[in-house]
Design a protein around this motif. Structure first.
Motif, PDB file in Angstrom:
ATOM      1  N   VAL A  15     -37.805  36.422  10.813  1.00 50.39           N
ATOM      2  CA  VAL A  15     -37.784  37.039   9.482  1.00 50.39           C
ATOM      3  C   VAL A  15     -36.464  36.745   8.768  1.00 50.39           C
ATOM      4  O   VAL A  15     -36.449  36.383   7.586  1.00 50.39           O
ATOM      5  CB  VAL A  15     -38.021  38.560   9.586  1.00 50.39           C
ATOM      6  N   VAL A  16     -35.348  36.889   9.484  1.00 48.94           N
ATOM      7  CA  VAL A  16     -34.045  36.616   8.883  1.00 48.94           C
ATOM      8  C   VAL A  16     -33.929  35.146   8.494  1.00 48.94           C
ATOM      9  O   VAL A  16     -33.505  34.804   7.378  1.00 48.94           O
ATOM     10  CB  VAL A  16     -32.902  36.995   9.847  1.00 48.94           C
ATOM     11  N   ALA A  17     -34.311  34.253   9.414  1.00 45.16           N
ATOM     12  CA  ALA A  17     -34.239  32.820   9.136  1.00 45.16           C
ATOM     13  C   ALA A  17     -35.100  32.445   7.937  1.00 45.16           C
ATOM     14  O   ALA A  17     -34.686  31.664   7.070  1.00 45.16           O
ATOM     15  CB  ALA A  17     -34.677  32.027  10.362  1.00 45.16           C
ATOM     16  N   SER A  18     -36.292  33.010   7.857  1.00 45.33           N
ATOM     17  CA  SER A  18     -37.199  32.695   6.756  1.00 45.33           C
ATOM     18  C   SER A  18     -36.654  33.183   5.422  1.00 45.33           C
ATOM     19  O   SER A  18     -36.806  32.516   4.393  1.00 45.33           O
ATOM     20  CB  SER A  18     -38.579  33.312   7.018  1.00 45.33           C
ATOM     21  N   ASN A  19     -36.028  34.358   5.431  1.00 42.41           N
ATOM     22  CA  ASN A  19     -35.439  34.889   4.203  1.00 42.41           C
ATOM     23  C   ASN A  19     -34.281  34.029   3.707  1.00 42.41           C
ATOM     24  O   ASN A  19     -34.032  33.950   2.505  1.00 42.41           O
ATOM     25  CB  ASN A  19     -34.970  36.332   4.414  1.00 42.41           C
ATOM     26  N   ILE A  20     -33.592  33.402   4.634  1.00 42.61           N
ATOM     27  CA  ILE A  20     -32.492  32.508   4.251  1.00 42.61           C
ATOM     28  C   ILE A  20     -33.039  31.157   3.796  1.00 42.61           C
ATOM     29  O   ILE A  20     -32.666  30.635   2.741  1.00 42.61           O
ATOM     30  CB  ILE A  20     -31.521  32.310   5.433  1.00 42.61           C
TER      31      ILE A  20
END
Length: 206
Positions: A15-20
């Motif tokens: 989720v964090v990687a995708s948001n970045i």
């Protein structure tokens, strides 16, 4: 708690990687986040297969909370054209993730007794379609402008040939179709790591 931790960490990382990565374009119709986000379905399906729907839902909620935090942070960061994350994107992202992932869990559980690939493939395909439809509609459709009147998304409504070649459609529809295509491809590819990961984790649990 120990069996939850790997799934929670993996889901939060995705989720964090995708948001970045969603901030960076890949070609004309996609962002790099389109290639990482679908892995959330793989995590959900693995946890569902090994530990059951209850544990899978807890992992989903952990991912949802992570996504909400990322969205709230994004609304406070100013980019070239305003906040990195608008409220429509934040709402669309959260609702799409939670709805699609919980649907994935329910479908997988319903089909878990069938051929090994049927549950992860069917649940991911349906979940991906719902995820894409909800997110892009809420975030960019013109008839939902009232959700965030101050956010100008008229650019997303520009009528162009679908994916540059098909019939005329709003730009956001082309973005949605391209995103969905990546999700479908990754749902098929993910069957390989699903089989391998489940095999190893099952051996450990046994």
């Amino acid at each position: 708690m120990s069996r939850l931790l790997p799934g929670v960490i993996a889901m939060a990382a995705i989720v964090v990687a995708s948001n970045i990565l969603v901030q960076f374009l890949f070609g004309q119709w996609l962002t790099w986040g389109a290639f990482t986000y679908p892995l959330a379905f793989l995590v959900t399906d693995v946890m569902n297969r090994i530990y059951g729907p209850s544990t899978a839902r807890k992992v989903v909620f952990a991912g949802f909370v992570t996504g909400v935090i990322c969205s709230l942070i994004g609304t406070q960061i100013q980019g070239e054209f305003g906040p990195l994350v608008t409220w429509r994107i934040a709402i669309g992202s959260g609702l799409a993730f939670l709805t699609a992932q919980l649907l994935d869990v329910a479908i997988f559980d319903r089909l878990r007794e069938g051929t090994w690939w049927r549950a992860p493939l069917a649940s991911s395909l349906v979940g991906s379609a719902v995820d894409t439809a909800l997110f892009f509609t809420i975030a960019f459709a013109g008839f939902l402008t009232f959700v965030e009147p101050g956010n100008d998304v008229s650019w997303a409504g520009e009528v162009l040939p679908l994916l540059g070649q098909g019939p005329d459609a709003p730009l956001w529809v082309s973005l949605a179709v391209a995103d969905w295509g990546v999700k479908l491809a990754l749902a098929l590819i993910a069957l390989v790591p699903f089989r391998l990961i489940v095999g190893r984790m099952t051996a450990r649990v046994a």
